[in-house]
Design an enzyme around this catalytic site. Structure first.
Site: not given
Ligand code: 15L
Length: 267
Positions: A47, A107-109, A132, A161
């Site tokens: 881990d 991530s874009n998020h 997230y 994505s």
């Molecule tokens: C992400 O960061 C996620 O991990 C993935 O599951 C997708 O949803 C992706 O973004 C996205 O925005 O398509």
């Protein structure tokens, strides 16, 4: 270069491990799943929260590609552990081992609640769409702290994505192909002295709405384009989900379906 890949058994990790080995890197593949990585010089089943195991894996490495984390929404405590605590373990191990370079899978998020139509570049303010996304913003901030304190070089890749091929209208803008994922990581590992830098992890999509210039400045040269799949994707009738996904950078993650109490571990 000897490079440790965390999350090596995951969807991106599998591709990146093989891709980096193919480019001649000496890859130490780490994952908590019992897995096989024939291209890696060493497989570590541990881990990434296990500091002793991560220290041992990073010892002798020049770089880490930190991909391990929950890839979607969870409670805030789970998210902080998965994104921030794991990144802290990796960063401390790097400082101890003298490994100077990290490619971090953001991530874009991290900017997912930014309305579409707004220019989205490396300097776009953090605007997470989920816990997230909050985890990714916090982990990026932690990376920045370690760059300033310890002189590490870190490239945070705000991945779009990652798919075999685009599966939705949004993916025509957000797709990251397998080949480009490897090119993205390779650029993050080899660009000279980035300090702390952000790039958007997407292919050279004709319909992209995230700026590829910061990545190009770091040597990322994407070669694929979701447009080759546009006819197939657009042949399907547009749905309400497609229309909603066009509203915010983070697509579905910005929707009401993802709203939940921060401390709710039950789903
Ligand atoms: C992400 O960061 C996620 O991990 C993935 O599951 C997708 O949803 C992706 O973004 C996205 O925005 O398509």
């Amino acid at each position: 270069m000897r490079v440790v890949v965390t999350g090596a058994a995951g969807s991106i990790g599998t591709v990146v491990t093989a891709g980096l080995a193919g480019l001649g890197h000496d890859v130490v593949a780490l994952d908590r799943a019992d897995f096989d990585a024939p291209q890696a010089s060493r497989v570590v089943v541990a881990d990434v929260l296990d500091a002793a195991a991560v220290h041992d894996a990073v010892d002798g490495a020049e770089a880490v590609v930190h991909l391990a984390s929950i890839p979607s929404e969870a409670s805030l405590p789970e998210i902080l552990e998965s994104h921030v605590h794991t990144t802290a373990v990796v960063l401390d191990a790097m400082v101890d081992a003298g490994a100077g370079r990290l490619v971090y899978a953001s991530s874009n998020h991290a900017v997912g609640r930014t309305p579409r139509g707004t220019h989205v570049g490396a300097d776009t303010p953090p605007r997470p769409d989920t816990f997230y996304g909050v985890g990714k913003v916090a982990a990026e901030a932690l990376c920045r702290l370690y760059v300033d304190r310890h002189g590490l070089d870190i490239v945070a890749c705000r991945i779009g994505s990652f798919r075999d091929r685009p599966e939705s209208r949004r993916n025509l803008s957000t797709w990251l192909s397998h080949g480009d994922a490897v090119r993205m990581v390779e650029a993050g590992l080899t660009t000279p002295a980035p300090g702390f830098a952000v790039l958007y992890g997407i292919s050279a999509n004709t319909r992209a709405w995230w700026d590829l210039a910061p990545g190009r400045r770091l040597g990322y040269r994407p070669q694929d384009d979701a447009e080759q799949y546009a006819d197939q994707v657009l042949a399907e009738p547009e749905t309400d989900a497609d229309r909603f996904e066009a509203s915010y950078v983070g697509g579905p993650f910005a929707g009401d379906a993802w709203v939940r109490p921060a401390m709710d571990n039950s789903r």
